[in-house]
Design a protein around this motif. Sequence first.
Motif, PDB file in Angstrom:
ATOM      1  N   SER A 138       0.760  -1.223  -0.126  1.00  0.00           N
ATOM      2  CA  SER A 138       0.097   0.137   0.138  1.00  0.00           C
ATOM      3  C   SER A 138       0.789   1.207  -0.006  1.00  0.00           C
ATOM      4  O   SER A 138       2.057   1.343   0.550  1.00  0.00           O
ATOM      5  N   MET A 149      -7.605   8.488   4.950  1.00  0.00           N
ATOM      6  CA  MET A 149      -7.838   8.272   3.687  1.00  0.00           C
ATOM      7  C   MET A 149      -9.573   8.767   3.451  1.00  0.00           C
ATOM      8  O   MET A 149     -10.476   8.969   4.389  1.00  0.00           O
ATOM      9  N   PRO A 150      -9.520   9.325   2.221  1.00  0.00           N
ATOM     10  CA  PRO A 150     -10.912   9.659   1.696  1.00  0.00           C
ATOM     11  C   PRO A 150     -12.007   8.505   2.033  1.00  0.00           C
ATOM     12  O   PRO A 150     -11.597   7.303   2.158  1.00  0.00           O
ATOM     13  N   ALA A 152     -14.320   7.311   0.267  1.00  0.00           N
ATOM     14  CA  ALA A 152     -14.497   6.072  -0.599  1.00  0.00           C
ATOM     15  C   ALA A 152     -13.282   5.282  -0.770  1.00  0.00           C
ATOM     16  O   ALA A 152     -13.586   4.181  -1.202  1.00  0.00           O
ATOM     17  N   ARG A 153     -12.059   5.653  -0.466  1.00  0.00           N
ATOM     18  CA  ARG A 153     -11.123   4.758  -0.594  1.00  0.00           C
ATOM     19  C   ARG A 153     -11.199   3.845   0.724  1.00  0.00           C
ATOM     20  O   ARG A 153     -10.707   2.463   0.536  1.00  0.00           O
ATOM     21  N   ASN A 156     -13.198   1.070  -0.099  1.00  0.00           N
ATOM     22  CA  ASN A 156     -12.722   0.290  -1.430  1.00  0.00           C
ATOM     23  C   ASN A 156     -13.945   0.509  -2.532  1.00  0.00           C
ATOM     24  O   ASN A 156     -14.145  -0.270  -3.258  1.00  0.00           O
ATOM     25  N   GLY A 159     -13.249   1.919  -8.499  1.00  0.00           N
ATOM     26  CA  GLY A 159     -12.325   3.084  -8.972  1.00  0.00           C
ATOM     27  C   GLY A 159     -11.061   3.364  -8.070  1.00  0.00           C
ATOM     28  O   GLY A 159     -10.106   4.092  -8.275  1.00  0.00           O
ATOM     29  N   GLN A 160     -11.290   2.858  -6.580  1.00  0.00           N
ATOM     30  CA  GLN A 160     -10.396   3.257  -5.751  1.00  0.00           C
ATOM     31  C   GLN A 160      -9.018   2.341  -5.657  1.00  0.00           C
ATOM     32  O   GLN A 160      -9.489   1.013  -5.908  1.00  0.00           O
ATOM     33  N   GLU A 161      -8.053   2.738  -5.184  1.00  0.00           N
ATOM     34  CA  GLU A 161      -6.972   1.943  -4.952  1.00  0.00           C
ATOM     35  C   GLU A 161      -6.965   0.832  -3.681  1.00  0.00           C
ATOM     36  O   GLU A 161      -7.449   1.545  -2.729  1.00  0.00           O
ATOM     37  N   TRP A 163      -5.917  -1.139  -0.406  1.00  0.00           N
ATOM     38  CA  TRP A 163      -5.093  -1.063   0.622  1.00  0.00           C
ATOM     39  C   TRP A 163      -5.196  -2.261   1.560  1.00  0.00           C
ATOM     40  O   TRP A 163      -5.970  -2.812   1.643  1.00  0.00           O
TER      41      TRP A 163
END
Length: 282
Positions: A138, A149-150, A152-153, A156, A159-161, A163
Amino acid sequence: MQKLTNERKNKLKKLRAIQKNAIKSGVNWSLLKQYNLICSFNRETNIKGSNKMWEATRPVADCVYCQNVTRPVILWDVTRRNFANYSYSSKPIIVKNAIKHWRATKEFSFNMFRKLYEGTAGSYESLEDGCQFLNFKSDLFSLQEVFNMPEARARNAPGQEPWYVGWGNCHPDILSKVRQYYDVPEFLPEDAEYPATENIFFGYEIGAVMHLDYIPRLMWQGQVRGNKTWTIAPVPECDHVCKTIEFYVEPGDVVLLDTRIWYHATRIPKGQFSITVQSEYG
């Protein structure tokens, strides 16, 4: 634990920036120009503790430990008495449904840990003062970054990365609170010794990279949420007689493994959030 000086904290910040750049862009001239900084930090943190040094000085293994091992031992309805034959085995073991009764299986979540760390004085400093934080693949280099983190991330979203991280739960107040949600598995030997803290691992998809653990005892890991696939491999000197093995665990299962002699990596099914509690015994 030794406190970090301001100078050392600044070096850590610089190194995290270098790591982020390396993840995004690979090795380039800009990275190579930071070579002296990286080396000086390694000297300060005692390079003998690095994985490469440990691997170079690791005793040669007796390959009996992995010969003819093609799958994990799977146990059900385990008590301390009937686990005694396996207590200190080097074979991979899965104890099914061993921790289904933990409160953690219903209540542990990303938001719970975020609120706990954000609401506890000195929580992040406890990690900087010597407790281990592992970011694996990560691009997050501290627990504070994880919890910042935002949204959305963090969940998960598409479109999110993905981790995945882990850390030692060393802050005494936090440790006391989270231990209300789980116990050391009851089937472990009565005379076993345990470390002073446990580790938490959570995240999505990517899991842990292939590695050995340089720890003094055997490992146990309770799968609190989500499924997880393990890949384990013998040490290099045993490649000619032993096989790489893959197996999966489900919520409520406990994995027991001598991670000092089995290389191991994990991955999480797409879309699932995994949380585990891990410690040692011996």
